[in-house]
Design an enzyme around this catalytic site. Sequence first.
Site, PDB file in Angstrom:
ATOM      1  N   GLY A 192      -2.258   5.653   6.185  1.00  0.00           N
ATOM      2  CA  GLY A 192      -3.410   5.465   7.215  1.00  0.00           C
ATOM      3  C   GLY A 192      -3.623   3.989   7.422  1.00  0.00           C
ATOM      4  N   LYS A 193      -3.694   3.463   6.091  1.00  0.00           N
ATOM      5  CA  LYS A 193      -3.837   1.996   6.258  1.00  0.00           C
ATOM      6  C   LYS A 193      -2.480   1.332   6.614  1.00  0.00           C
ATOM      7  CE  LYS A 193      -6.836   0.973   2.186  1.00  0.00           C
ATOM      8  NZ  LYS A 193      -6.966   0.235   0.758  1.00  0.00           N
ATOM      9  N   ASP A 220      -7.559  -4.328   0.200  1.00  0.00           N
ATOM     10  CA  ASP A 220      -8.567  -3.758  -0.616  1.00  0.00           C
ATOM     11  C   ASP A 220      -9.706  -3.404   0.087  1.00  0.00           C
ATOM     12  OD1 ASP A 220      -8.358  -2.333  -3.305  1.00  0.00           O
ATOM     13  OD2 ASP A 220     -10.206  -3.356  -3.576  1.00  0.00           O
ATOM     14  N   THR A 272       0.889  -1.136  -0.049  1.00  0.00           N
ATOM     15  CA  THR A 272      -0.021  -0.065   0.112  1.00  0.00           C
ATOM     16  C   THR A 272       0.739   1.189  -0.092  1.00  0.00           C
ATOM     17  OG1 THR A 272      -1.859   1.174   0.976  1.00  0.00           O
ATOM     18  CG2 THR A 272      -0.160   0.327   2.438  1.00  0.00           C
ATOM     19  N   HIS A 273       0.273   2.279  -0.620  1.00  0.00           N
ATOM     20  CA  HIS A 273       1.188   3.582  -0.349  1.00  0.00           C
ATOM     21  C   HIS A 273       0.298   4.459   0.232  1.00  0.00           C
ATOM     22  CE1 HIS A 273       3.193   1.804  -3.874  1.00  0.00           C
ATOM     23  NE2 HIS A 273       3.937   2.989  -3.905  1.00  0.00           N
TER      24      HIS A 273
END
EC number: 3.6.1.66
Length: 207
Positions: free
Chosen positions: A17-18, A74, A13-14
């Site tokens: 927050g995730k 996702d 991921t970029h």
Amino acid sequence: MNKLTPGKLVIATHNKGKLREIQALLAPYGMECLAAGDLGLPEPAETGTTFAENALIKAHAAAQAAHLPALADDSGLCVVALDGAPGVYTADWAEAAPYEGGPGRDWYMAMGKVEGKIAEKGPSTPRDCWFACTLAIAWPDGSEAVYEGRAPGTLTWPPRGTLGFGYDPVFVPTGDTRTFAELDPAEKHAISHRADAFAKLVAAQFE
């Protein structure tokens, strides 16, 4: 089936927050999380039509590029009155003017778009929704595993809170009166869609 063992794991991921949420959830299991962005890995085109398809695309791309196991998430907001939209297009609804280095994301605009579409349907429109999360793990040898989670809730307006990201300020989880963005991160981690998916991942991978 392959199993994760303590060591390096690429988080595909970029989204910072995730990344923070995933790092916090994996911390007890001895995983050294490496962000795809920090490794300079490109973001593959998310051409799937489901959360699982897109998560697997990202996980396999990162695993092949880094030669390490990779975990991709996702996730998105699904609104009952909008037939499950924005769903897999959750981030697309936040697309704004591009800035140097990547696409812009205007989440207030995205929240307003959801609210506007509900308002168009009339004041009695149900505001039920859920956050969906699919976690996909891919290994360099092509093996994969998928885990899906949900957090049911309702939409509120105007947005409230500053602690979350994405659509968190308009999402009130079932059983609470606060939005995800008003919850302490530890409280959110305990009940979120990502936590639900992680519980299934942990049961399969670490127990």
